[in-house]
Motif scaffolding. Sequence first.
Motif: not given
Length: 358
Positions: A4, A207, A210-211, A283, A285-287
């Motif tokens: 991000q 976040s 996600v990472n 990967r 996504t955050k959404r």
Amino acid sequence: MSIQKTIDRKKLDERVVRMPGYVQQFIDYKLPDLSPSTLLEYVRDYEQFFGWLIAEGLTSAAVIGDITLYDLEVLHMESIVAYRLHLTTRTEGTNSKVTVSRKMSSLRSLFHYLSQIAEDENFYPLLKRNIMAKVEIKRIHKPKDTAAKLKGKILEEEEITEFITYIAEGYREDIQNNKQALHAFELNRERDACIASLILNSGLRVSEIVNLNVNDLDLANKLLYVFRKGHNDETFKTPVYFREQSKDDLTHYLALRHTRYKTPKREKALFVTIPNGSKEGKRMTKRAIQAMIIKYAKRFGKPYLTVHKLRHSFATDYYLQNDIYKTKEQLGHASTETTEVYAHLTDKTMSEAIERRN
């Protein structure tokens, strides 16, 4: 640098070049201390303010990049009051008090830098008069107030395990007549339950989830290595512990990550999905994670639950067994002031406990 942050740094570089030179100078000054994500928000705030100056005729500049330091020096207090009013009352996209406070703080940071830190070739401040120094920005979210808003809107005690179990199994019964939803559920239920379990058993931010990469995981020691929000050293990953339940859920998910999602070896992300039109895992996504939690929460009978409220749920539960300093470290808070929320959230639990008799 996290995924991000890399994306936000690229966006920051693209947008800051359209700013006046003194804003670019300020962003360069702040880069070692603040994340690209935070600085991107600063630039968006300045775009909005400078755009308003142009629209109101408070500068002769036609574009944002041409707004001068003199334009800022001659602003009257009534202009700042009018801008704050614009932020709170405009018909489209009205801002909350917290957002208005943040936007005004962004401006004050810029004006402070220009008047107190930056200097010209003769060692004089770049900005001779700082109108924002007169602006009082009240603290909006006190820990006690935040806690009051959260009470009744987080998972407590046995609900934590119940929600994870519902995602893994219970949701099936609620959608059994919807073939499309049932197919998606059977495909993703282990992954989705694992994500919820990890947040509820470690307190990670969305976040940070996600990472995560596969090699960030140390199952044997129940550890994850995480890029933490606000950490100055972007090469350093902080070790974060998770509970035993997540170890089981992660083991279960990892056993099917490669085959179920057709994940290529080059994809390092821990949590993956197969996007529409794609044949291999990528990967998440955050959404997507946020929408996934909301979907299950509504059917679970807790429509107010979000990813961040899962983090609050973990933190409240964790704080009951630990002190404020351990809770601060586990959550990655910059100061204990933020962690104080959980002290207020557990007041009711503490008051009930003192009344119990053996």
